[in-house]
Scaffold this motif. Sequence first.
Motif, PDB file in Angstrom:
ATOM      1  N   ALA A  56       0.815  -1.223   0.000  1.00 32.90           N
ATOM      2  CA  ALA A  56       0.000   0.000   0.000  1.00 32.90           C
ATOM      3  C   ALA A  56       0.844   1.266   0.000  1.00 32.90           C
ATOM      4  O   ALA A  56       0.363   2.330  -0.410  1.00 32.90           O
ATOM      5  CB  ALA A  56      -0.938   0.007   1.204  1.00 32.90           C
ATOM      6  N   SER A  57       2.106   1.159   0.408  1.00 30.20           N
ATOM      7  CA  SER A  57       2.965   2.350   0.462  1.00 30.20           C
ATOM      8  C   SER A  57       3.555   2.713  -0.894  1.00 30.20           C
ATOM      9  O   SER A  57       4.057   3.817  -1.066  1.00 30.20           O
ATOM     10  CB  SER A  57       4.096   2.147   1.474  1.00 30.20           C
ATOM     11  OG  SER A  57       5.046   1.205   0.980  1.00 30.20           O
ATOM     12  N   GLU A  99      -8.199   2.974  -0.164  1.00 27.20           N
ATOM     13  CA  GLU A  99      -7.864   2.914   1.257  1.00 27.20           C
ATOM     14  C   GLU A  99      -6.655   2.026   1.487  1.00 27.20           C
ATOM     15  O   GLU A  99      -5.777   2.378   2.255  1.00 27.20           O
ATOM     16  CB  GLU A  99      -9.068   2.437   2.074  1.00 27.20           C
ATOM     17  CG  GLU A  99     -10.163   3.482   2.125  1.00 27.20           C
ATOM     18  CD  GLU A  99     -11.377   3.041   2.926  1.00 27.20           C
ATOM     19  OE1 GLU A  99     -11.358   1.933   3.523  1.00 27.20           O
ATOM     20  OE2 GLU A  99     -12.342   3.804   2.941  1.00 27.20           O
ATOM     21  N   THR A 100      -6.622   0.875   0.825  1.00 29.38           N
ATOM     22  CA  THR A 100      -5.458   0.007   0.937  1.00 29.38           C
ATOM     23  C   THR A 100      -5.442  -0.995  -0.207  1.00 29.38           C
ATOM     24  O   THR A 100      -6.471  -1.265  -0.824  1.00 29.38           O
ATOM     25  CB  THR A 100      -5.399  -0.732   2.298  1.00 29.38           C
ATOM     26  OG1 THR A 100      -4.094  -1.277   2.467  1.00 29.38           O
ATOM     27  CG2 THR A 100      -6.427  -1.831   2.396  1.00 29.38           C
ATOM     28  N   ALA A 135      -3.399  -4.856  -0.738  1.00 29.80           N
ATOM     29  CA  ALA A 135      -2.637  -5.766   0.113  1.00 29.80           C
ATOM     30  C   ALA A 135      -2.520  -7.156  -0.494  1.00 29.80           C
ATOM     31  O   ALA A 135      -3.313  -7.539  -1.351  1.00 29.80           O
ATOM     32  CB  ALA A 135      -3.311  -5.872   1.486  1.00 29.80           C
ATOM     33  N   GLU A 152      -7.807  -5.052  -3.065  1.00 26.89           N
ATOM     34  CA  GLU A 152      -7.805  -3.630  -2.729  1.00 26.89           C
ATOM     35  C   GLU A 152      -9.076  -3.321  -1.976  1.00 26.89           C
ATOM     36  O   GLU A 152     -10.075  -4.030  -2.102  1.00 26.89           O
ATOM     37  CB  GLU A 152      -7.681  -2.748  -3.966  1.00 26.89           C
ATOM     38  CG  GLU A 152      -8.946  -2.610  -4.772  1.00 26.89           C
ATOM     39  CD  GLU A 152      -8.854  -1.544  -5.847  1.00 26.89           C
ATOM     40  OE1 GLU A 152      -9.534  -0.513  -5.701  1.00 26.89           O
ATOM     41  OE2 GLU A 152      -8.120  -1.748  -6.819  1.00 26.89           O
TER      42      GLU A 152
END
Length: 168
Positions: free
Chosen positions: A36-37, A51-52, A54, A65
């Motif tokens: 996510a980064s 939002e994320t 992963a 996601e």
Amino acid sequence: MINIKQDQPDEKAIRRTMTVPASAEQAFAVFTEGLASWWPAEYTWSQEVLETIAIEPGAGGRCFERGPHHFECDWGRVLAWEPPRRLVFSWQISPGREPQPNPTKASEVELRFTPEGEMATRIAFEHRGFDRHGEGGDEYRAALDSPPGWSYILECYVKAVTAEKRLS
């Protein structure tokens, strides 16, 4: 007598190699735990409201996601989880860029992390099996093999590993 045929390399696979200034453990963790980064939001369905994104650890884990209002979209499954050396996941995104729930119509992404000294890791990336996507698979492969495809995505990853290394 049983005839065992060795798998032939996929001649149409997309391959990239890169070296990052981090241990294999760190490089694997940034790719998986830190997805996510660094994953470009413009390469998701949620885009700017992502939002994320992963990858769940372990074989069978989801690649997904999450967006606003509990929106969730699976885009793959972990096929091999061998930290910090190897990761394989299905790419269940169709040539039309929609989720593909049928795993038999999914390609595969494999990453191999090989230490090169204490603080460098060579990563071999391969995206293969585009024929499984069916019609449009060759065009899809060409798009992902172009500069704004995997090259751009992996550049984002390398920058994240490098930035994390500078912070530690």
